[in-house]
Design an enzyme around this catalytic site. Structure first.
Site, PDB file in Angstrom:
ATOM      1  N   SER A 146       8.534  -4.021 -13.534  1.00 46.50           N
ATOM      2  CA  SER A 146       8.356  -5.051 -12.403  1.00 46.50           C
ATOM      3  C   SER A 146       9.150  -6.333 -12.834  1.00 46.50           C
ATOM      4  O   SER A 146      10.502  -6.299 -13.063  1.00 46.50           O
ATOM      5  CB  SER A 146       6.937  -5.496 -12.327  1.00 46.50           C
ATOM      6  OG  SER A 146       6.605  -6.268 -11.076  1.00 46.50           O
ATOM      7  N   ASP A 286       5.133   2.733  -4.409  1.00 48.36           N
ATOM      8  CA  ASP A 286       5.452   1.432  -4.964  1.00 48.36           C
ATOM      9  C   ASP A 286       5.510   0.307  -4.116  1.00 48.36           C
ATOM     10  O   ASP A 286       5.643   0.371  -2.947  1.00 48.36           O
ATOM     11  CB  ASP A 286       6.853   1.558  -5.764  1.00 48.36           C
ATOM     12  CG  ASP A 286       6.957   0.562  -6.702  1.00 48.36           C
ATOM     13  OD1 ASP A 286       6.083  -0.260  -7.026  1.00 48.36           O
ATOM     14  OD2 ASP A 286       8.147   0.667  -7.471  1.00 48.36           O
ATOM     15  N   HIS A 313       3.400   1.036  -8.084  1.00 45.09           N
ATOM     16  CA  HIS A 313       4.143   0.057  -9.065  1.00 45.09           C
ATOM     17  C   HIS A 313       3.789   0.396 -10.480  1.00 45.09           C
ATOM     18  O   HIS A 313       4.509  -0.036 -11.284  1.00 45.09           O
ATOM     19  CB  HIS A 313       3.470  -1.510  -8.710  1.00 45.09           C
ATOM     20  CG  HIS A 313       4.516  -2.430  -8.896  1.00 45.09           C
ATOM     21  ND1 HIS A 313       5.815  -2.248  -8.681  1.00 45.09           N
ATOM     22  CD2 HIS A 313       4.366  -3.471  -9.776  1.00 45.09           C
ATOM     23  CE1 HIS A 313       6.212  -3.342  -9.317  1.00 45.09           C
ATOM     24  NE2 HIS A 313       5.420  -4.229  -9.690  1.00 45.09           N
TER      25      HIS A 313
END
Length: 339
Positions: A146, A286, A313
């Site tokens: 991320s 995601d 994610h």
């Protein structure tokens, strides 16, 4: 001829023994060379910034001169805790790795000067951490998830001469593209009534309204952030310890799109500058477009792509076997090709 064959055999045996001894024994793996009080691998690293000196928290696992992985958590200003998933996998492979709370995160110092929360300053911090941990291009793998993926890419663009390998997990190379994907793809998968209420709250800037997260948790976070029916304790602890002021300043109030200082971040045209072996990881559910993640792997010079068909994610948790098997096999492949 007989002498030649004998010498060749000795050479092969010696090579095999050398390869075997390259993998540390259990005693070697857990020997950090510490003297005095043992601290479970935890080291507070001094960080120098334009507004003062601070310390960041790191924790070392293992001892491997060829494979050392530094983990960059997301957020910004989440914590290393949700990265604890790697503790179940990397030690069994003999990988040395480091959990790390970036400056401003829960286990590190938390200064309040907003000038600190920039990409360039964070990149400089990672470089200081690298030096303190004595990571070099003979052994240094950088893995970011991320926001940690943004930080990893930016670090590579400035300091890739120090890297052996780069792993970008669940992060696109463009914040505007991330925002468009949330708007044009993910938002349309949401119940229209729920989406309308969420948009009304956002339009008013009423992000402290409990209704906002009450709607996003089941309708977005459980669909696209972590799809496990019960979120793992390390992830819950990381959420509990997030520094929301830094997170909001840089990312915006939620994962549902992007705002703040990162809103216009885009390095898509610079991807070809990354020449070290690079793995990008995408997932079907995601918040990031998996096709974009795949495309990124074709833009860097030595790219590979890992797709997690059941992941979101945090595919390190909700598609764990595919994620961990893929990351581990890629690291081993890079290590073998370099030795």
């Amino acid at each position: 001829m007989r002498t030649f064959l004998y010498l060749s055999l000795l050479f092969i045996i010696a090579a095999c023994q050398q390869k075997q001894t390259a993998t540390p024994t259990v005693a070697e793996y857990f020997n950090y060379g510490d003297t005095g009080v043992q601290t479970a691998g935890i080291k507070m690293i001094p960080i120098h910034t334009p507004v003062g000196n601070f310390k960041v928290w790191t924790k070392r696992f293992g001892n491997n001169p060829r494979i050392k992985v530094l983990l960059l958590h997301g957020g910004p200003a989440m914590t290393h805790e949700y990265m604890e998933a790697f503790e179940s996998f990397f030690p069994k492979e003999g990988f040395e790795f480091y959990e790390y709370d970036q400056l401003g995160s829960y286990y590190s110092d938390q200064p309040i000067d907003s000038s600190l929360w920039t990409i360039d300053r964070f990149v400089d911090e990672v470089e200081q951490v690298r030096k303190a941990l004595d990571l070099t291009n003979d052994n240094f793998y950088l893995l970011g998830n991320s926001w940690g993926g943004i930080l990893a890419m930016e670090y590579a663009l400035k300091h890739q001469q120090n890297l052996k390998g780069l792993i970008i997990c669940n992060m696109m190379a463009s914040a505007p593209e991330y925002g468009r994907y949330a708007e044009e793809v993910l938002a349309k998968q949401m119940d229209p009534k729920v989406l309308d209420t969420v948009r009304q709250i956002e339009a008013r800037g009423d992000f402290s309204n409990p209704k906002y997260m009450e709607l996003l948790l089941p309708n977005f976070y459980h669909e696209h952030l972590c799809r496990l029916a019960e979120w793992p304790d390390p992830f819950n602890r990381s959420l509990k310890h997030i520094n929301s002021s830094i997170y909001t300043l840089m990312q915006g109030p939620s994962e549902f799109g992007i705002a703040g200082r990162l809103a216009n971040w885009d390095i898509t045209k610079r991807l070809p500058e990354i020449t070290v072996p690079t793995l990008t990881v995408g997932a079907k559910y995601d918040t990031m477009d998996p096709e974009h993640m795949k495309w990124m792997s074709t833009q860097v010079k030595k790219g590979s792509y890992l797709y997690c068909p059941n992941g979101s994610h945090l595919s390190m948790w909700d598609d764990q076997k595919v994620f961990m098997d893929g990351v581990i096999s890629w690291i081993k492949k890079v290590d073998q090709s370099a030795n």
